[in-house]
Design a protein around this motif. Structure first.
Motif, mmCIF file in Angstrom:
data_model
loop_
_atom_site.group_PDB
_atom_site.id
_atom_site.type_symbol
_atom_site.label_atom_id
_atom_site.label_comp_id
_atom_site.label_asym_id
_atom_site.label_seq_id
_atom_site.Cartn_x
_atom_site.Cartn_y
_atom_site.Cartn_z
ATOM 1 N N LEU A 21 0.836 -1.201 0.000
ATOM 2 C CA LEU A 21 0.000 0.000 0.000
ATOM 3 C C LEU A 21 0.868 1.249 0.000
ATOM 4 C CD1 LEU A 21 -2.782 -0.862 2.632
ATOM 5 C CD2 LEU A 21 -3.061 -0.705 0.146
ATOM 6 N N LEU A 22 0.440 2.228 -0.767
ATOM 7 C CA LEU A 22 1.048 3.552 -0.754
ATOM 8 C C LEU A 22 -0.016 4.517 -0.243
ATOM 9 C CD1 LEU A 22 3.481 5.346 -1.442
ATOM 10 C CD2 LEU A 22 2.487 5.670 -3.715
ATOM 11 N N ALA A 23 0.242 5.114 0.924
ATOM 12 C CA ALA A 23 -0.726 6.006 1.555
ATOM 13 C C ALA A 23 -0.297 7.451 1.363
ATOM 14 C CB ALA A 23 -0.833 5.684 3.044
ATOM 15 N N GLN A 24 -1.230 8.290 0.898
ATOM 16 C CA GLN A 24 -0.912 9.692 0.620
ATOM 17 C C GLN A 24 -1.848 10.600 1.407
ATOM 18 O OE1 GLN A 24 -1.528 11.152 -3.458
ATOM 19 N NE2 GLN A 24 0.452 12.180 -3.335
ATOM 20 N N GLY A 25 -1.270 11.568 2.083
ATOM 21 C CA GLY A 25 -2.068 12.495 2.862
ATOM 22 C C GLY A 25 -1.171 13.494 3.569
ATOM 23 N N PRO A 26 -1.735 14.458 4.283
ATOM 24 C CA PRO A 26 -0.924 15.455 4.987
ATOM 25 C C PRO A 26 -0.143 14.851 6.153
ATOM 26 C CG PRO A 26 -3.260 15.719 5.501
ATOM 27 C CD PRO A 26 -3.185 14.743 4.378
ATOM 28 N N ALA A 27 -0.647 13.740 6.719
ATOM 29 C CA ALA A 27 0.042 13.062 7.826
ATOM 30 C C ALA A 27 -0.402 11.606 7.838
ATOM 31 C CB ALA A 27 -0.279 13.730 9.161
ATOM 32 N N ARG A 28 0.342 10.757 8.533
ATOM 33 C CA ARG A 28 -0.027 9.342 8.609
ATOM 34 C C ARG A 28 -1.398 9.139 9.247
ATOM 35 N NH1 ARG A 28 5.497 9.211 8.699
ATOM 36 N NH2 ARG A 28 6.494 7.448 7.590
ATOM 37 N N SER A 29 -1.766 10.046 10.112
ATOM 38 C CA SER A 29 -3.065 9.940 10.792
ATOM 39 C C SER A 29 -4.213 10.474 9.943
ATOM 40 C CB SER A 29 -3.020 10.698 12.122
ATOM 41 O OG SER A 29 -2.716 12.071 11.902
ATOM 42 N N SER A 30 -3.886 11.043 8.805
ATOM 43 C CA SER A 30 -4.920 11.648 7.947
ATOM 44 C C SER A 30 -4.621 11.325 6.482
ATOM 45 C CB SER A 30 -4.974 13.168 8.175
ATOM 46 O OG SER A 30 -5.964 13.763 7.359
ATOM 47 N N ILE A 31 -4.949 10.096 6.081
ATOM 48 C CA ILE A 31 -4.700 9.637 4.710
ATOM 49 C C ILE A 31 -5.924 9.923 3.842
ATOM 50 C CG2 ILE A 31 -4.156 7.645 3.261
ATOM 51 C CD1 ILE A 31 -1.898 8.581 5.118
ATOM 52 N N HIS A 32 -5.684 10.533 2.690
ATOM 53 C CA HIS A 32 -6.777 10.855 1.775
ATOM 54 C C HIS A 32 -6.923 9.824 0.662
ATOM 55 C CE1 HIS A 32 -6.208 15.371 2.949
ATOM 56 N NE2 HIS A 32 -6.810 14.672 3.894
#
Length: 518
Positions: free
Chosen positions: A433-444
């Motif tokens: 998995l590649l997770a993208q977001g402003p922080a690890r706790s907030s993945i979009h």
């Protein structure tokens, strides 16, 4: 009618639909592996040592079954009893002492709905007494008993201590490995695996020679041999499941080669999502033939590029492979009790700073500032419960659970180019998995990275993304990463119930299942 049968210290259930003497004798032979040719030699005696035959058997069982003795030899009863006086001694080759009483059917194992779990219908009292005697007479054994009595489980460190005590004893006694394994699950019934044939195979499996007891004994034997300068051959390595074979699927219409080519042409140019899904379903059989052909598997994304821009296609193919019920299992079970059980089990792990952070985040109901969100933190706790197995001396050293995280999920900041991430991949790897977001706790957004392609996930949450990642292995016919083999095998057999009994599992996987399905 269900009869509880005790033979040579091992209890089994014999179900008789036809309450006849002949049916009983056949079931006894079947249950205790007595050759059919020796059935005429069997003799049955009641409590008064009076021989029982077919004419009175049904009447005795219905009125007062008490204790029956079944014997193969003509030896005196006292002689047969003396042959089983020792808990570690072997029974006579010619004599069987068998007791049975009428009883109610055993309760079903507390397994997840729709699973193939079954509770082995036996308690080996001789084996139970043996293990109990050893543990209560050896240093540290009482603490093991006390921990199980309090928690109905054993921590990893406690289980290792128990195995060390028992294997030390086993090296002094020949031919009792199965008895020891039976004794463990008889003394500690919540450690029994409801999915395997007997429930104790993760401690010792006589067919494969594997299990915690076997592994520890091999270590002892290897060290002993090394001290004597003797070469010892290694046991076969256990890996993850091999490439998936095609599942049966009946299409509404079998497409000709021309129709397949036409559908693929439409897929490459259509922008209508309904049309894309329709044509992808129509070409499913053709696509499965590709992914299961080593020479053509690498072309699947060039032939079917809509995987790269249309979320949900992995889910559709998986449902065609396994059906709706299997496809829904992980999401349903995670929401009901799986997450809670994972967190509970993780409390038994050796605490580290990173593990404590994951536990805190997993248990949090508030917004998390640092680290992964609650669901992803719990998923990573499951990975710590199922760390990578050692790869052997000639391969690189054992990968830790923390290192294995990189094989499961990676994070990039919002605004970072996904293509740049793909371009920086220097060596091939299994899907992650590649997770993208402003922080690890907030993945979009989540992507599944495979063969330097990024496939967008339909799910926006960690649980749904992991569900899609697991399914991608089957849809594209790719094996698990060796670092995640235990993790994904647990999901495969215990949660999705795929190929149960046909997949090689490490004792770690089986042990966790035994704990969590209770």
């Amino acid at each position: 009618m269900l009869l509880r049968v005790l033979f040579d210290g091992e209890q089994k259930y014999v179900r008789l639909s036809d309450l006849t003497f002949d049916a009983f004798m056949k079931e006894v032979c079947l249950k205790f592996n007595i050759p059919e040719g020796r059935q005429p030699d069997l003799k049955v005696f009641d409590q008064s040592d009076t021989e029982v035959d077919g004419e009175v058997f049904e009447e005795i069982v219905k009125e007062s079954p008490g204790t029956f003795k079944v014997m193969l030899s003509k030896e005196e009863l006292d002689a047969s009893l003396s042959s089983t006086s020792s808990s570690c001694s072997a029974a006579s080759d010619d004599t069987i002492i068998l007791n049975f009483t009428m009883c109610d059917p055993p309760e079903e194992a507390a397994a997840v709905e729709g699973s193939q779990a079954k509770k082995p219908c036996h308690i080996n009292f001789e084996a139970k007494a043996l293990i109990e005697k050893i543990l209560t007479t050896k240093p540290g054994g009482e603490k093991i008993m006390q921990e199980y009595a309090k928690t109905k489980s054993l921590k990893d460190a406690t289980r290792r201590q128990m195995i060390n005590i028992l294997t030390a004893e086993m090296t002094q006694t020949h031919g009792v490995r199965v008895l020891y394994a039976q004794g463990i699950v008889a003394l500690f019934p919540y450690l029994e695996d409801p999915y395997s044939q007997h429930g104790y195979e993760h401690y010792y499996d006589p067919e494969s020679g594997s299990g915690y007891l076997a592994w520890r004994l091999k270590t002892i034997q290897r060290k002993s041999a090394e001290e004597r300068g003797v070469s010892v051959s290694k046991s076969p390595k256990i890996g993850g499941p091999s490439r998936v074979q095609p599942r049966p699927f009946t299409a509404d219409k079998v497409l000709s080669d021309e129709d397949v080519e036409a559908a693929i042409a439409v897929l490459k140019h259509s922008a209508d999502e309904d049309t894309i899904r329709e044509k992808m379903k129509a070409t499913f059989i053709y696509r499965q033939s590709m992914v299961n052909n080593e020479k053509r598997a690498g072309d699947v994304f060039s032939v079917f590029p809509r995987f790269l821009d249309t979320p949900g296609l992995i889910e559709q193919d998986f449902r065609l492979l396994f059906g709706e019920a299997t496809a829904n299992k992980f999401l349903e079970k995670w929401a009901t009790n799986l997450k809670t059980k994972v967190i509970t089990e993780s409390h038994g792990l050796v605490p580290t700073t990173g593990l404590l952070d994951l536990t805190r985040n997993a248990e949090s109901t508030a917004e998390i500032e640092n680290g992964w969100d609650s669901d992803m933190s719990a998923i990573l706790l499951l990975l710590h419960l199922l760390p990578p197995s050692a790869q052997g001396r000639k391969r690189p050293g054992k990968v830790s659970a923390c290192q294995a995280v990189e094989h499961l999920i990676r994070f990039i900041k919002a605004g970072t180019s996904v293509q740049q991430h793909l371009d920086n991949i220097s060596q091939s790897s299994q899907p992650y998995l590649l997770a993208q977001g402003p922080a690890r706790s907030s993945i979009h957004t989540f992507f599944i990275v495979i063969d330097k392609y990024a496939l967008p996930c339909k799910a926006t949450g960690a649980v749904g993304a992991l569900d899609e990642l697991f399914k991608a292995h089957y849809v594209f016919g790719t094996s698990y990463s060796s670092s995640l083999a235990n993790f994904f095998t647990f999901l495969q057999t215990t949660i999705y119930n795929i190929d149960v009994g046909e997949t090689k599992e490490t004792p770690r996987v089986v042990e966790l299942r035994a704990r969590m399905v209770r």
